[in-house]
Structure formats: C-alpha cells, structure tokens
Motif scaffolding. Structure first.
Motif, short mmCIF file in Angstrom:
data_model
loop_
_atom_site.label_atom_id
_atom_site.label_comp_id
_atom_site.label_asym_id
_atom_site.label_seq_id
_atom_site.Cartn_x
_atom_site.Cartn_y
_atom_site.Cartn_z
N PRO A 42 0.81 -1.23 0.00
CA PRO A 42 0.00 0.00 0.00
C PRO A 42 0.84 1.28 0.00
O PRO A 42 0.46 2.26 -0.64
N GLN A 43 1.96 1.27 0.68
CA GLN A 43 2.84 2.45 0.67
C GLN A 43 3.39 2.70 -0.73
O GLN A 43 3.43 3.82 -1.21
N LYS A 44 3.80 1.60 -1.36
CA LYS A 44 4.36 1.71 -2.71
C LYS A 44 3.41 2.41 -3.67
O LYS A 44 3.81 3.19 -4.51
N ILE A 45 2.14 2.07 -3.56
CA ILE A 45 1.19 2.60 -4.55
C ILE A 45 0.36 3.75 -4.00
O ILE A 45 -0.57 4.21 -4.64
N GLY A 46 0.72 4.19 -2.80
CA GLY A 46 0.05 5.36 -2.25
C GLY A 46 -1.37 5.12 -1.77
O GLY A 46 -2.23 5.99 -1.90
N LEU A 47 -1.58 3.92 -1.24
CA LEU A 47 -2.89 3.63 -0.67
C LEU A 47 -2.82 3.71 0.85
O LEU A 47 -1.90 3.14 1.45
N LYS A 48 -3.78 4.38 1.45
CA LYS A 48 -3.78 4.45 2.90
C LYS A 48 -4.56 3.28 3.48
O LYS A 48 -5.59 3.44 4.15
N ARG A 49 -4.06 2.11 3.17
CA ARG A 49 -4.71 0.89 3.63
C ARG A 49 -3.69 -0.03 4.27
O ARG A 49 -2.52 0.00 3.94
N CYS A 50 -4.18 -0.86 5.14
CA CYS A 50 -3.33 -1.88 5.74
C CYS A 50 -3.05 -2.96 4.68
O CYS A 50 -3.90 -3.26 3.83
#
Length: 254
Positions: A42-50
């Motif tokens: 999620p960090q790699k693709i800019g998602l604020k998800r677990c």
DNA sequence: AACTATGCCAACCGCAATTAA
DNA sequence: GTTAATTGCGGTTGGCATAGT
C-alpha cells in the motif's frame, strides 16, 4: 507489550473500498504483482490501507475469475460434503470450488446453506421458526437462539426434534461439526430427508485423501464421534437441558 | 409512511503458522 | 535456536437493502 501492529492504525483507512482504490490496487498487481510483501504494497502505490486489507480485497474481490453469489446445486453439495468431512476449513473448501473465495463460502454457509439445512432438519418447525436477536448467525452461536415452535408437533413418548431445546441443539449441531453429522445414526433423524441430503455420492476430491481418512467409506456413529468427540452430550447433560429424555433417544444421538 | 426486524455480504480482528533475519 | 515480521485463516462485526408490521 504484545506484538507490534502490522501497520500504523491511525493513518490507515478502514471501511468500504472506493472504485479509485480498487483500480489502483488492481492495476498495480496486474502489472507488477504483489512483490511478495503485502505490508509494503500500500505504501508503494500510495494507498492508505493496511497490507492485510489490500490482500483481502484482492483475494476476495479484485482477483480475476472471481464468482459471486449464485451457488449451484453441485457447489452446495460439495460444500456440504466437505463441511461434514472437515468442518469449517473454508480455505480448503474454497480450493475445491474454482472462482469461489473462502469468505464467500463462509458467508454462504452461515447465511443460507446452514438455514436450508436446519429447515430440512426440523420439518415441524421450518415454517414457523423465528429467531430472536439480530446477531444470531453472525455470532455463530446458536445457544442463545430461542426457537418458537408454533406449529403443532405430534405427541410422542420420546423427545422429538421439536421438543429439543436450542442449547442442546447447539451442542449437538454447532460445536465444530456439522449439523448433519450429529444426526447420522440417530433415532431422531428423518431417514428419507437425510438420504436426500447426504446420500449423494460422497464427493471425493483430489488432494484431500488425507482429510477424508475413513470417513469417506461410511458414516457410522463411531466415525462421527471420532471426528467430533465433543459434540455428544451425556444423558445427564441432555436431561439437564431438555428435561426427561428417553434413553433410546440419547443412545441414538450417541 | 415510518419504524423495526431480518438477510446478506464486505471488511475487520485476532490468533496461529510460516518465513526471514 | 530465537525473535520479529508477514501471511493465512476463521470468527465476528457493521452497515446497507429489503421485508414485514
């Protein structure tokens, strides 16, 4: 102390996924795969998800060839047969049904198939059973369900299904085992209906030999007790729960 | 029409198993 | 061999949709 959380809970979005989030996750995984690390994804693709949430979303919804709803009779039979054999091992059951996810099957079982089964199992009550408490099934705990048997049940000198209290029913039917298996060999079964429900060709599935063991050959009392040793209430327990019980009935359940 | 109960399903939580360091 | 991180799983919850009163 306790273990470190898998992600920063404060900075993580929860709840339903938006189409944008879905698209981001889907296109990234289709292009680059998961990279073997869901937590970092999620960090790699800019998602604020677990990461766990991403994994679940992908596996249960975004993955190609996922089927939702509309379970066929054949699928019903496979689920039932496997549930009888191995219990709530949803991932294993799902592996035998291409396009189905464990979550889907679990939901289907808890919301429909189980009821279907109970409906068949309690013929005197099926039309008039009311459940109290919204979370009855969600809790997966039938012990606090009160059954109102409003239909008339024939008088009998022994305990019939319509007279067995829910706690006992729960004990017999819900403790890591299938409702079905608890009734195999019991004098309180309805042979024709059980035949119809369980005498289909036992589904023998590839790669599951080890799970079947002896169970695939016959459904004996011994086998069901072996598989689900904690399900059978003692005569004493049974009497505590539902009053005087004919010993034959108890023996039948055993 | 308003309210309540129920059905359904997506998503979360916590734990166990597995893997990597 | 030990510890920490990650994955996988099953149980549970929350909330929307629909049916019933």
């Amino acid at each position: 102390m306790g273990r470190a959380p898998c992600c920063d809970k404060a900075n993580v979005k929860k709840g339903p996924w938006s189409p944008e989030e879905d698209a981001k996750l889907k296109s990234y995984i289709e292009k680059s795969g998961t990279g073997g690390n869901w937590i970092a994804l999620p960090q790699k693709i800019g998602l604020k998800r677990c990461g766990k949430s991403c994994r679940l979303r992908w596996l249960n919804y975004l993955r190609p060839n996922i089927k939702h709803g509309g379970f066929s009779e054949e699928e019903d039979r496979i689920i039932l047969s496997l549930y009888i054999s191995i219990g709530s091992r949803w991932s294993i059951i799902a592996a035998q049904l291409p396009g189905r996810t464990d979550n889907d099957i679990k939901n289907y079982w808890n919301t429909r198939l189980k009821k279907k089964l109970i409906g068949k199992q309690l013929p005197n009550q099926s039309r008039n059973v009311k459940q109290e408490g919204k979370k009855t099934y969600a809790n997966n705990n039938l012990s606090h369900v009160s059954i109102k048997a409003e239909g008339s049940s024939s008088q009998s000198s022994t305990t019939s299904w319509s007279e067995i209290s829910m706690p006992l029913y729960h004990k017999m039917a819900s403790n890591q085992m299938s409702l079905a298996s608890s009734l195999i060999g019991s004098v309180v079964t309805y042979p024709s209906e059980l035949d119809e429900m369980f005498n289909f060709n036992q589904v023998k599935l590839e790669g599951l030999d080890g799970l079947y063991g002896e169970i695939s050959t016959s459904w004996s009392n011994e086998v069901s007790e072996l598989m689900f040793p904690s399900m059978t209430p003692s005569l004493q327990e049974m009497q505590q729960l539902c009053g005087p019980v004919d010993e034959q009935v108890h023996l039948g359940i055993q």
